[in-house]
Each structure stands twice: as structure tokens, then as C-alpha cells.
Write an enzyme that holds these catalytic residues in place. Structure first.
Site, PDB file in Angstrom:
ATOM      1  N   LYS A 177       0.841  -1.143   0.026  1.00 24.15           N
ATOM      2  CA  LYS A 177       0.124   0.020   0.094  1.00 24.15           C
ATOM      3  C   LYS A 177       0.734   1.040   0.014  1.00 24.15           C
ATOM      4  O   LYS A 177       1.424   1.476   1.030  1.00 24.15           O
ATOM      5  CB  LYS A 177      -1.133   0.055   1.252  1.00 24.15           C
ATOM      6  CG  LYS A 177      -1.943   1.169   1.034  1.00 24.15           C
ATOM      7  CD  LYS A 177      -2.593   1.652   2.198  1.00 24.15           C
ATOM      8  CE  LYS A 177      -1.895   2.646   3.090  1.00 24.15           C
ATOM      9  NZ  LYS A 177      -1.724   3.906   2.263  1.00 24.15           N
ATOM     10  N   GLU A 252      10.950   0.929   9.830  1.00 20.92           N
ATOM     11  CA  GLU A 252      11.724   1.952   9.586  1.00 20.92           C
ATOM     12  C   GLU A 252      10.930   3.216   9.898  1.00 20.92           C
ATOM     13  O   GLU A 252      10.209   3.891   9.137  1.00 20.92           O
ATOM     14  CB  GLU A 252      12.403   2.033   8.165  1.00 20.92           C
ATOM     15  CG  GLU A 252      12.784   0.739   7.514  1.00 20.92           C
ATOM     16  CD  GLU A 252      14.102   0.599   8.344  1.00 20.92           C
ATOM     17  OE1 GLU A 252      14.721   1.534   8.292  1.00 20.92           O
ATOM     18  OE2 GLU A 252      14.514  -0.434   7.900  1.00 20.92           O
ATOM     19  N   CYS A 286      13.859  10.514   6.179  1.00 20.41           N
ATOM     20  CA  CYS A 286      13.940  10.284   7.796  1.00 20.41           C
ATOM     21  C   CYS A 286      15.083  10.384   8.195  1.00 20.41           C
ATOM     22  O   CYS A 286      15.310  10.406   9.397  1.00 20.41           O
ATOM     23  CB  CYS A 286      13.383   8.727   7.797  1.00 20.41           C
ATOM     24  SG  CYS A 286      14.438   7.706   6.499  1.00 20.41           S
ATOM     25  N   GLU A 385      11.035  15.389  15.218  1.00 19.75           N
ATOM     26  CA  GLU A 385      11.334  15.359  13.851  1.00 19.75           C
ATOM     27  C   GLU A 385      10.312  16.472  13.177  1.00 19.75           C
ATOM     28  O   GLU A 385       9.153  16.462  13.452  1.00 19.75           O
ATOM     29  CB  GLU A 385      11.091  13.857  13.240  1.00 19.75           C
ATOM     30  CG  GLU A 385      11.305  13.769  11.708  1.00 19.75           C
ATOM     31  CD  GLU A 385      11.089  12.405  11.375  1.00 19.75           C
ATOM     32  OE1 GLU A 385      10.111  11.899  11.511  1.00 19.75           O
ATOM     33  OE2 GLU A 385      11.995  11.878  10.617  1.00 19.75           O
TER      34      GLU A 385
HETATM   35  P1  NAD Z   1       2.539   7.848   8.159  1.00 17.55           P
HETATM   36  O1  NAD Z   1       3.062   6.929   9.265  1.00 17.55           O
HETATM   37  O2  NAD Z   1       1.474   8.593   8.477  1.00 17.55           O
HETATM   38  O3  NAD Z   1       2.155   6.941   6.980  1.00 17.55           O
HETATM   39  C1  NAD Z   1       2.978   6.132   6.256  1.00 17.55           C
HETATM   40  C2  NAD Z   1       2.130   4.897   5.650  1.00 17.55           C
HETATM   41  O4  NAD Z   1       1.441   4.390   6.767  1.00 17.55           O
HETATM   42  C3  NAD Z   1       1.250   5.597   4.436  1.00 17.55           C
HETATM   43  O5  NAD Z   1       0.937   4.559   3.507  1.00 17.55           O
HETATM   44  C4  NAD Z   1      -0.183   5.591   5.558  1.00 17.55           C
HETATM   45  O6  NAD Z   1      -1.086   5.327   4.514  1.00 17.55           O
HETATM   46  C5  NAD Z   1       0.055   4.300   6.449  1.00 17.55           C
HETATM   47  N1  NAD Z   1      -0.733   4.397   7.718  1.00 17.55           N
HETATM   48  C6  NAD Z   1      -1.341   5.246   8.265  1.00 17.55           C
HETATM   49  N2  NAD Z   1      -2.069   4.853   9.223  1.00 17.55           N
HETATM   50  C7  NAD Z   1      -2.240   3.670   9.314  1.00 17.55           C
HETATM   51  C8  NAD Z   1      -2.938   2.625   9.871  1.00 17.55           C
HETATM   52  N3  NAD Z   1      -3.431   2.941  11.226  1.00 17.55           N
HETATM   53  N4  NAD Z   1      -2.658   1.313   9.642  1.00 17.55           N
HETATM   54  C9  NAD Z   1      -1.865   0.960   8.692  1.00 17.55           C
HETATM   55  N5  NAD Z   1      -1.207   1.907   7.804  1.00 17.55           N
HETATM   56  C10 NAD Z   1      -1.364   3.243   8.441  1.00 17.55           C
HETATM   57  O7  NAD Z   1       3.994   8.698   7.933  1.00 17.55           O
HETATM   58  P2  NAD Z   1       3.978   9.592   6.494  1.00 17.55           P
HETATM   59  O8  NAD Z   1       3.578  10.845   6.836  1.00 17.55           O
HETATM   60  O9  NAD Z   1       3.853   9.020   5.245  1.00 17.55           O
HETATM   61  O10 NAD Z   1       5.803   9.701   6.262  1.00 17.55           O
HETATM   62  C11 NAD Z   1       6.717  10.821   7.247  1.00 17.55           C
HETATM   63  C12 NAD Z   1       7.180   9.690   8.315  1.00 17.55           C
HETATM   64  O11 NAD Z   1       7.876   8.588   7.908  1.00 17.55           O
HETATM   65  C13 NAD Z   1       8.270  10.683   8.966  1.00 17.55           C
HETATM   66  O12 NAD Z   1       8.056  10.342  10.416  1.00 17.55           O
HETATM   67  C14 NAD Z   1       9.580   9.954   8.639  1.00 17.55           C
HETATM   68  O13 NAD Z   1      10.679   9.783   9.445  1.00 17.55           O
HETATM   69  C15 NAD Z   1       9.172   8.382   8.501  1.00 17.55           C
HETATM   70  N6  NAD Z   1       9.920   7.874   7.443  1.00 17.55           N
HETATM   71  C16 NAD Z   1      11.074   6.984   7.537  1.00 17.55           C
HETATM   72  C17 NAD Z   1      11.955   6.266   6.895  1.00 17.55           C
HETATM   73  C18 NAD Z   1      12.807   5.433   7.046  1.00 17.55           C
HETATM   74  O14 NAD Z   1      13.416   5.019   6.280  1.00 17.55           O
HETATM   75  N7  NAD Z   1      13.059   5.211   8.341  1.00 17.55           N
HETATM   76  C19 NAD Z   1      11.746   6.671   5.500  1.00 17.55           C
HETATM   77  C20 NAD Z   1      10.640   7.749   5.039  1.00 17.55           C
HETATM   78  C21 NAD Z   1       9.939   8.333   6.017  1.00 17.55           C
END
Ligand code: NAD
Length: 491
Positions: A177, A252, A286, A385
Site C-alpha cells: 500500500k 523504519e 527520515c 522530527e
Molecule cells: P505515516 O506513518 O503517516 O504513513 C506511512 C504509511 O502508513 C502511509 O502509507 C499511511 O497510509 C499508512 N498508515 C497510516 N495509518 C495507518 C494505519 N492505522 N494502519 C496501517 N497503515 C497506516 O507517515 P508519512 O507521513 O507517510 O511519512 C513520514 C514519516 O515517515 C516521518 O516520520 C519519517 O521519518 C518516516 N520515514 C521513515 C523512513 C525510514 O527509512 N526510516 C523513510 C521515510 C519516512
């Protein structure tokens, strides 16, 4: 551009018929619509992945056979590289050269895991020496099963590749997804996989919201493994959902990574890497080095150079030549980052440059690259962050103080150090409590090397051979190898 779900090798409308808008963050225009998957659609995708894993023989193919599909996907991505990079720009906002780099990296990731899948064929069993000579034993690796992969919006195609390539190489089948704000290139990945003749059900892509489609994946009893990249709070939810039926899980998550610059560093080199560490991809990275610690001997000069160069960054639509900073990904993200800057000011931080919408940009989620000084150590600006082009910078006196400040965080994804003294740089690198450490640079990322965090930045490692391990179980096969009788009950 695709807009339907890709389930069991077919393009399918969402069962509810619902669609959601795709917005270009540079123009705020709706450029497309994609299907919003429901729990019912996710169930169909998981069942297809289950069948492909349990009955249709994807895990039974040799590594070399699976590698052929992975290499074909890599070729398919490369054949359309510029077109896919353009899609990434209008969906995510990043400057075209960055998108182009991401797309090339995504293709490289499929090639790399094809290579590991081939090697896997040559080394599938590990003999184990037992103390009891009546038995022989070996360890074998097997795919975990159906992997549910949930990814964020900052590197849409690349994050898909980081999950799909190792999972398929290992012999898992996948339901992926993408993030709701950036679905387009994941759907193109499905189209490319389809063109390679990948068997139905091996890769399924369901677009939709986190709370509906994402939640349905993590709650599904027939998913064996969850692989997630995104925010900490959602990571916690995923770990809790995985706990219920002991799904394997790799996370991650976010970071607040430090960059320590000693006063023997070349100031221009330091400025270049500090900027790359926080302004690349609009700081929506990230591993961004968003806390910069500079030794006091060069602090004032370095800060002045950093401000001077930061003000020169060309802001604009990522499709325009020469642009180095595009818009943030969405209105929500823009609002959050602006709110974080306002909170930093209220907490006592000083804006050395940036901090607002750039002049001449009425439309689009643009924000000036921002440097904050004097952010208190206990403030959110220093500790949390921001996920935007916002860096906090402060001076330090001694190596000991720098290490203490660097490690004083609940996160531990990345850290960077710059010094001409290699011994000192190595010493600081080993003192950092972080999964990724850069010496004399910040951010370069390689498919071959392990990627992941300490502390609240995650669990498990992606990329390299560690990325393949994420999708494998270990089985021992032990044989009673003598002709003797066991003689416990039957004497
Ligand atoms: P997010 O956690 O809001 O969303 C990530 C994904 O999770 C999306 O696809 C979203 O639809 C899904 N999601 C949201 N709620 C969910 C639920 N209840 N159940 C299952 N899936 C759900 O994060 P974001 O806004 O997309 O990304 C930003 C964050 O991601 C930042 O905090 C960043 O640090 C982190 N990030 C980490 C890495 C890494 O490699 N460690 C890489 C990129 C981003």
C-alpha cells in the site's frame, strides 16, 4: 496513468467505487484520481497473495527463476525512467534530478536483489556441527509467506522497491500500500511487473488510506509479515497489530539525526554537506541531519556561510531546470512544518534565515529553507522530527559534549561527523547510538549497505543482505543419522 487497484494480476476498481484525488503540490491542481481500496479489496489482494504463495509455487521457483522477473522489472523501470521520474515530480514535488536519481536507484535495487536471489540458489543450506555425533543438522532459509508492505510518500517508488525487491527475491508474495498522497509510481511499478509476466497474485498494489486500507492489511490474519516505513505513532500501531498473531515485523521510522562538525573541517565542505543533509528532498527524509552541532572555533563563520548559501537555493516547480528545492508534499505537511517553525520561535529559537512561504509563490506548498539557532535543548524543534527543510544549529566545545548532545535523543536512525582527523572521526562514529553513520558526508545511501535505526527509529534492517533476511525464516532440519536404536521406551 493508472488509477485502479492491481489485484491478482488484474486492474480492478475499488469495491466501493470510491476514488480519491491526486494533487500536484507545485500547483495545488487535482491531476488524477485513484481507487480507494476497502477492507474487502485488501482481503482479495491478501487471498491472491496467499494462493500465489501456498499453491501456485512462487516460493518453489529457484532464486535464478525469480531473479529473471526482478531483472525484467529493473529493465522495465529503466526503459521508462524519465517518464516515471516526471510522474514522481508532479505527485511528490521533488526536483526532477532527484526523482530521476530515485528511479535509477529503484531499478538498481531490483537488480541487486536479483543478484542475491541467484546467489541464494548456490548457498541454500548451512551444515551445523553438533556435539552429538549421532545426529546431523542443517539450517535452511525459507520465505516467510505473504508480506504486507506499507510505505510513506517521501520516496514513493524507491520505498516500494526497498520492500518489493527483497520480498520477491526471498520468495514471499506481497500486498503493497503506497501512501495516499503519492500512489502514482507504485501503480506504474505494478504495470511494469505485469508486463514482465509476473504470475498473478505475487505482487498486489492497493491504493487507499492508512486508516482503511492500511489498517486492513495489518489486521489481516493471513498476512505473515509486516514491513513498514513511516511515522513512529503508526509504527507503534503496526507493532501492536503484529503482536496479536505474532506477525513478523520490520519498522523504519523517523529520526532527529545529528551532524557533528569539528573545527578542523573545511567550512565550505561542511556547508555543502549540511545543506545536502537537510534540504535535499525538501528535508522530508527520515535520516535528515536536522540537528547540526558545530565546534565553537568555526561556528560563527560556518553559520554565516550556511545562511549565505541557503539563501541562494533556487526554489520552484521540480520540473523547472535548475530548481533545487520543490514544494512540500501536501498542504497538511506544509501546515505542520510551518506550525513547527512557529512553535520553535515561541520556545526561544531565532530564525537565521527562511521560515516562511517564499515571495512570488502564492500557489503550491512552498517553504523557504530554514535555519534555526538557539533552539532550547528541551524544545520540540531540537528534539522532534519536523520533516521539512528546517535545521537547528548550535555550537559545542568538546568532543565529549558533542557526543552527549548527539546521543541525547529517543531516536537513533542516523548521525554524521566531519573532521580532518580520521582517528577522531572513527571514534565519534563508534560513539554514536545510531544505525547509519556518515563520516565527512551526510545522506548518501547504497543498496548494498544495511539501513535502519536504533532506539525508537525502528526494528530490523533493510537493504543489502540484511534486507533479504527480513523476508526469510530459518528452519533447522535434524536427522538421526546412526543405524542404532534410540532405546528409550523400546529397549
Ligand atoms: P505515516 O506513518 O503517516 O504513513 C506511512 C504509511 O502508513 C502511509 O502509507 C499511511 O497510509 C499508512 N498508515 C497510516 N495509518 C495507518 C494505519 N492505522 N494502519 C496501517 N497503515 C497506516 O507517515 P508519512 O507521513 O507517510 O511519512 C513520514 C514519516 O515517515 C516521518 O516520520 C519519517 O521519518 C518516516 N520515514 C521513515 C523512513 C525510514 O527509512 N526510516 C523513510 C521515510 C519516512
Amino acid at each position: 496513468m493508472r488509477s485502479e487497484l492491481y489485484i491478482d494480476g488484474k486492474w480492478t476498481a475499488a469495491s466501493s467505487g470510491a476514488m480519491f484525488d491526486v494533487v500536484n503540490p507545485a500547483t495545488e491542481e487535482v491531476i488524477h484520481e485513484v481507487a480507494a481500496a476497502t477492507a474487502k479489496d485488501v482481503d482479495l489482494a491478501v487471498k491472491a497473495a496467499r494462493r500465489a504463495f501456498d499453491k501456485d509455487g512462487w516460493p518453489k521457483l529457484s532464486g535464478a527463476q525469480r531473479a529473471k522477473y526482478l531483472r525484467a522489472i529493473a529493465d522495465g523501470i529503466r526503459a521508462r525512467q524519465a517518464e516515471i521520474a516526471r510522474l514522481e515530480v508532479i505527485d511528490n514535488g521533488k526536483p526532477f534530478p532527484e526523482a530521476d536519481w530515485d528511479v535509477a536507484d529503484a531499478a538498481g535495487c531490483f537488480d541487486f536483489y536479483a543478484g542475491l536471489a541467484e546467489q541464494f540458489d548456490n548457498n541454500p543450506e548451512e551444515p551445523i556441527a553438533l556435539a552429538d555425533a549421532r545426529f546431523t543438522s542443517k539450517a535452511v532459509k525459507e520465505p516467510i509467506g505473504v508480506a504486507g508492505a506499507i510505505i510513506p510518500w517521501n520516496y514513493p517508488l524507491l520505498m516500494a522497491a526497498w520492500k518489493v525487491a527483497p520480498a520477491l527475491a526471498a520468495g514471499c508474495t506481497v500486498v503493497l500500500k503506497p501512501a495516499e498522497v503519492t500512489s502514482l509510481t507504485a501503480l506504474e511499478l505494478a504495470a511494469i511487473a505485469d508486463e514482465t509476466g509476473l504470475p498473478p497474485g505475487v505482487l498486489n498494489i492497493v491504493t487507499g488510506s492508512g486508516s482503511v486500507a492500511g489498517q486492513a492489511i495489518i489486521d489481516h490474519r493471513q498476512v505473515d509479515k509486516l514491513a513498514f516505513t513511516g511515522s513512529g505513532p503508526v509504527g507503534s500501531k503496526i507493532m501492536a497489530a503484529a503482536a496479536r498473531d505474532i506477525k513478523r515485523v520490520s519498522l523504519e521510522l523517523g529520526g532527529k539525526s545529528p551532524f557533528v562538525v569539528f573545527d578542523d573541517a573545511d567550512i565550505d565542505e561542511a556547508v555543502e554537506w549540511i545543506m545536502f543533509g537537510i534540504f535535499w528532498n525538501q528535508g522530508q527524509v527520515c535520516s535528515a541531519t536536522s540537528r547540526v552541532l558545530v565546534q565553537q572555533g568555526i561556528y560563527d563563520r560556518l553559520l554565516a556561510r550556511l545562511v549565505e548559501e541557503t539563501k541562494k537555493i533556487r526554489i520552484g516547480n521540480g520540473l523547472e531546470e535548475g530548481v533545487l528545492l520543490g514544494p512540500l508534499v501536501s498542504r497538511r505537511q506544509h501546515e505542520q512544518v510551518v506550525a513547527a517553525i512557529e512553535a520553535a520561535k515561541a520556545a526561544g529559537a531565532t530564525v537565521a534565515c527562511g521560515g516562511k512561504r517564499p515571495e512570488g509563490f502564492e500557489k503550491g506548498y512552498y517553504l523557504e529553507p530554514t535555519i534555526l539557532t538557539e533552539a532550547p535543548l528541551e524544545s520540540d524543534a531540537w528534539r522532534e522530527e519536523i520533516f521539512g527543510p528546517v535545521v537547528c544549529i548550535r555550537p559545542f566545545a568538546t568532543e565529549e559534549e558533542a557526543i552527549e548532545l548527539a546521543n541525547d535523543s529517543r531516536f537513533g536512525l542516523a548521525a554524521a561527523v566531519m573532521s580532518k582527523d580520521d582517528v577522531r572521526a572513527e571514534r565519534v562514529a563508534s560513539a554514536f547510538r545510531a544505525g547509519i553513520v556518515w563520516i565527512n558526508c551526510s545522506q548518501p545511501t547504497f543498496t548494498e549497505a544495511p539501513w535502519g535505526g536504533y532506539k525508537e527509529s525502528g526494528i530490523g534492517r533493510e537493504l543489502g543482505r540484511w534486507g533479504l533476511e527480513n523476508y526469510l525464516e530459518t528452519k533447522q532440519i535434524t536427522r538421526f543419522a546412526t543405524g542404532e536404536k534410540w532405546g528409550w521406551y523400546l529397549k
